[in-house]
Design a protein around this motif. Structure first.
Motif, PDB file in Angstrom:
ATOM      1  N   ASN A  35      -1.797  -8.917   1.980  1.00 19.06           N
ATOM      2  CA  ASN A  35      -2.062  -8.071   0.819  1.00 19.06           C
ATOM      3  C   ASN A  35      -0.732  -8.156  -0.115  1.00 19.06           C
ATOM      4  O   ASN A  35      -0.685  -7.249  -0.879  1.00 19.06           O
ATOM      5  CB  ASN A  35      -1.960  -6.521   1.410  1.00 19.06           C
ATOM      6  CG  ASN A  35      -2.332  -5.565   0.092  1.00 19.06           C
ATOM      7  OD1 ASN A  35      -3.392  -5.958  -0.238  1.00 19.06           O
ATOM      8  ND2 ASN A  35      -1.870  -4.466  -0.004  1.00 19.06           N
ATOM      9  N   LYS A  37      -1.713  -5.285  -9.885  1.00 21.32           N
ATOM     10  CA  LYS A  37      -2.486  -4.025  -9.820  1.00 21.32           C
ATOM     11  C   LYS A  37      -3.617  -3.957  -8.740  1.00 21.32           C
ATOM     12  O   LYS A  37      -3.745  -3.268  -7.786  1.00 21.32           O
ATOM     13  CB  LYS A  37      -3.096  -3.743 -11.212  1.00 21.32           C
ATOM     14  CG  LYS A  37      -1.897  -2.868 -12.016  1.00 21.32           C
ATOM     15  CD  LYS A  37      -2.798  -2.471 -13.435  1.00 21.32           C
ATOM     16  CE  LYS A  37      -1.785  -2.032 -14.368  1.00 21.32           C
ATOM     17  NZ  LYS A  37      -0.906  -3.240 -14.645  1.00 21.32           N
ATOM     18  N   ARG A  38      -4.510  -4.842  -8.851  1.00 19.56           N
ATOM     19  CA  ARG A  38      -5.825  -5.019  -7.877  1.00 19.56           C
ATOM     20  C   ARG A  38      -6.361  -6.595  -7.957  1.00 19.56           C
ATOM     21  O   ARG A  38      -6.185  -7.182  -8.977  1.00 19.56           O
ATOM     22  CB  ARG A  38      -6.858  -4.152  -8.039  1.00 19.56           C
ATOM     23  CG  ARG A  38      -7.600  -3.994  -9.570  1.00 19.56           C
ATOM     24  CD  ARG A  38      -8.372  -3.141  -9.792  1.00 19.56           C
ATOM     25  NE  ARG A  38      -7.940  -1.602  -9.814  1.00 19.56           N
ATOM     26  CZ  ARG A  38      -7.230  -0.822 -10.539  1.00 19.56           C
ATOM     27  NH1 ARG A  38      -7.102  -1.608 -11.655  1.00 19.56           N
ATOM     28  NH2 ARG A  38      -6.745   0.160 -10.284  1.00 19.56           N
ATOM     29  N   TYR A  43     -14.201  -3.602  -5.708  1.00 21.79           N
ATOM     30  CA  TYR A  43     -14.485  -4.180  -6.794  1.00 21.79           C
ATOM     31  C   TYR A  43     -15.464  -5.458  -6.586  1.00 21.79           C
ATOM     32  O   TYR A  43     -16.171  -5.584  -7.458  1.00 21.79           O
ATOM     33  CB  TYR A  43     -13.101  -4.622  -7.480  1.00 21.79           C
ATOM     34  CG  TYR A  43     -12.641  -3.605  -8.500  1.00 21.79           C
ATOM     35  CD1 TYR A  43     -12.557  -2.088  -8.180  1.00 21.79           C
ATOM     36  CD2 TYR A  43     -12.256  -4.031  -9.935  1.00 21.79           C
ATOM     37  CE1 TYR A  43     -11.996  -1.508  -9.286  1.00 21.79           C
ATOM     38  CE2 TYR A  43     -11.787  -3.244 -10.676  1.00 21.79           C
ATOM     39  CZ  TYR A  43     -11.545  -1.793 -10.536  1.00 21.79           C
ATOM     40  OH  TYR A  43     -11.027  -0.845 -11.384  1.00 21.79           O
ATOM     41  N   THR A  97       0.627  -1.085  -0.023  1.00 29.27           N
ATOM     42  CA  THR A  97       0.135   0.044   0.138  1.00 29.27           C
ATOM     43  C   THR A  97       0.850   1.246  -0.130  1.00 29.27           C
ATOM     44  O   THR A  97       0.275   2.385  -0.301  1.00 29.27           O
ATOM     45  CB  THR A  97      -0.942  -0.050   1.227  1.00 29.27           C
ATOM     46  OG1 THR A  97      -0.235   0.300   2.421  1.00 29.27           O
ATOM     47  CG2 THR A  97      -1.859  -1.239   1.174  1.00 29.27           C
ATOM     48  N   SER A 140     -12.592  -6.824  -1.764  1.00 30.03           N
ATOM     49  CA  SER A 140     -11.264  -6.346  -2.242  1.00 30.03           C
ATOM     50  C   SER A 140     -11.502  -4.826  -2.464  1.00 30.03           C
ATOM     51  O   SER A 140     -12.421  -4.183  -3.034  1.00 30.03           O
ATOM     52  CB  SER A 140     -11.200  -6.799  -3.447  1.00 30.03           C
ATOM     53  OG  SER A 140     -10.464  -6.185  -4.543  1.00 30.03           O
ATOM     54  N   SER A 173      -9.575  -0.808  -3.137  1.00 23.17           N
ATOM     55  CA  SER A 173      -8.420  -0.432  -3.745  1.00 23.17           C
ATOM     56  C   SER A 173      -8.737   1.314  -4.108  1.00 23.17           C
ATOM     57  O   SER A 173      -9.791   1.593  -3.909  1.00 23.17           O
ATOM     58  CB  SER A 173      -7.984  -0.727  -5.009  1.00 23.17           C
ATOM     59  OG  SER A 173      -9.130  -1.079  -6.001  1.00 23.17           O
ATOM     60  N   GLY A 191      -3.421   1.476  -3.558  1.00 25.66           N
ATOM     61  CA  GLY A 191      -3.571   0.424  -4.005  1.00 25.66           C
ATOM     62  C   GLY A 191      -4.337  -0.454  -3.279  1.00 25.66           C
ATOM     63  O   GLY A 191      -5.714  -0.199  -3.276  1.00 25.66           O
ATOM     64  N   GLN A 192      -4.204  -1.781  -3.228  1.00 25.58           N
ATOM     65  CA  GLN A 192      -4.994  -2.928  -2.952  1.00 25.58           C
ATOM     66  C   GLN A 192      -4.888  -3.275  -1.367  1.00 25.58           C
ATOM     67  O   GLN A 192      -3.892  -3.475  -0.786  1.00 25.58           O
ATOM     68  CB  GLN A 192      -4.848  -4.067  -3.635  1.00 25.58           C
ATOM     69  CG  GLN A 192      -5.488  -5.435  -3.414  1.00 25.58           C
ATOM     70  CD  GLN A 192      -6.803  -5.366  -3.850  1.00 25.58           C
ATOM     71  OE1 GLN A 192      -7.119  -4.907  -5.172  1.00 25.58           O
ATOM     72  NE2 GLN A 192      -7.881  -5.508  -3.050  1.00 25.58           N
TER      73      GLN A 192
END
Lengths: 76, 371
Positions: B79, B103-104, B39, A20, B54, B56, B61-62
């Motif tokens: 993660n 990315k995710r 998402y 993150t 999930s 993001s 980010g995720q």
């Protein structure tokens, strides 16, 4: 104490934060994250010492913040 | 008392909609993870109070979140989605090779038998599995050996967005990727086959019948017929009667065979639902009329379901993970729109009601029937 070592310690204590703040493979700062300390933007100086050189007592906060910008991708 | 819980992922957070078994009065809670894109979120079939989400953002980010109380409280889980070995490259928009980069997470699919096992479909496309409730993730890397260098991102990115677990065979999993196609494993994820024979992508691929490269938007399956698959492709609604070994088109009389989600009735394995969208450049319903289309014959013969849906000036989209069915009797059908509405039908699609309006754009909808 460098920025890199601060983030290493943070991620060790809170593994859910891995990815993150910086990329898990390249260890590069995420583009929309900034690192502030002592009134300076240290985002592009990962090896810089953050415990000395501020003219303070070593108790200044080290800030990890979202950059002043909006999100990206399909959802906008 | 039995009830229904609808899990809604949106552009700016998650929402949980709950009702008793009548499905008439709905309570809306959220936003959870306010401001973050969610998402997908989905519950374990084994333990309905175990939810995975999930979330993001472009900033951080995720994150994967886990709840053990039906979404009242959440805990961040693991993660780290690290591609196995040297990740290699895939085809990029400009024809060059581009390194695989996480990315995710687009889709979370909890195991049918173990609440701590969950699969994650990610961008750049890969499949991960966790066996410890989301704390750690391991890639099922054999998938990317199937001509992964030829996969390329669609407009939404190169995402693994669909995961179907065969309830009759724990070693069989189907997945779909935009834009690579559909794939199947028969050995629990060690090795994979492309299952794209019969697909045609005349205007998207130089070889319209290539093994990989098709832009599959969504797959659906009924648990009583796990060898029968339905597909909403970029263009074309398709069906396979042999676990994806061969597909044939069942678009029939649809006003447009472009679309994103596809779903199967919970009790009638030959009843399927799609939402036609005008085209790949005009992501809204034809003629400004929001119509779900239902086929009771497994495709080819379709009827428009319009009662309760806007029939003029409607220009929303329904994304690939934003339609789901419940297992109540009569079967409930639910979908969310990019305009922020979640519509529900408690009679298999004959009548529709907006159970919530004005949410952020809806990215995903899942439904749970609670004991």
């Amino acid at each position: 104490m460098t920025q890199r070592s601060v983030i290493d310690a943070l991620e060790a204590a809170y593994p859910m934060l891995r990815g993150t703040i910086r990329d898990t493979v390249k260890q590069q700062r995420r583009p929309m994250v900034r690192f502030f300390a002592c009134g300076q933007d240290l985002s592009n100086e990962p090896g810089r010492c953050v415990a000395a050189g501020c003219g303070g007592e070593g108790v200044e906060p080290y800030l990890i913040v979202g950059a002043m910008a909006g999100g990206t991708n399909r959802a906008g | 008392m039995a009830g229904v819980r609808v899990l809604v992922g949106t552009r700016k957070g998650a929402f949980i909609l709950t009702s008793d078994s009548k499905r008439e009065q709905w309570e809306v809670s959220g936003p959870y993870f306010a401001g973050w894109e969610v998402y997908h979120l989905k519950g374990s079939p084994v333990n309905p109070d175990r939810l995975y989400a999930s979330q993001s953002t472009g900033w951080f980010g995720q994150l994967i979140q886990v709840s053990d109380d039906g979404g009242k409280s959440w805990t961040p889980a693991g993660n780290e989605f690290l591609y196995e070995g040297t990740p290699g490259t895939h085809l990029w928009y400009d024809g060059s090779q581009h390194p695989w980069e996480f990315k995710r997470v687009w889709h979370l699919e909890p195991s049918l038998t173990d609440p701590d096992t969950v699969f994650a479909g990610v961008e750049d496309a890969a499949l991960f599995r966790s066996s410890d409730g989301g704390k750690t993730w391991q890639e099922l890397a054999g998938l990317r050996n199937v001509k992964g260098g030829l996969w390329q991102p669609g407009a939404g990115g190169m995402c693994l967005h669909t995961i179907l677990l065969d309830p009759s065979n724990p070693n069989r999993i189907y997945i779909a990727i935009s834009a690579a196609g559909a794939f199947r494993t028969d050995d629990g994820g060690e090795t994979w086959l492309p299952i794209n024979k019969g697909l045609r992508s005349d205007y998207e691929l130089p070889d319209p019948t290539a093994d990989v490269g098709h832009c599959v938007h969504n797959l659906a399956m009924h648990s009583s017929q796990p060898g029968v698959l339905f597909m909403q492709k970029h263009w074309d609604v398709m069906r396979s009667d042999n676990a994806g070994d061969m597909w044939h088109e069942v678009s029939g009389n649809l006003p447009s065979d472009f679309g994103f989600p596809i779903a199967v009735h919970a009790h009638e394995p030959e009843t399927i639902y799609v939402v036609p969208i005008k085209s790949d450049s005009e992501h809204y319903p034809p003629d400004g009329k929001l119509r779900v289309y239902r086929s009771r014959t497994g495709g080819n013969e379709w009827e428009a379901l319009t009662d309760g849906l806007p029939q003029e000036n409607c220009y929303v989209n329904i994304l690939r993970d934003a339609m789901a069915v419940d297992t109540m009797d009569p079967c409930g059908v639910y979908f969310g729109t990019t305009g922020g509405q979640v519509y529900a039908s408690t009679d298999a699609g004959d009548h529709w009601t907006a159970i919530v309006r004005d949410l952020p754009a809806v990215l995903s909808v899942e439904v749970q029937v609670l004991p």
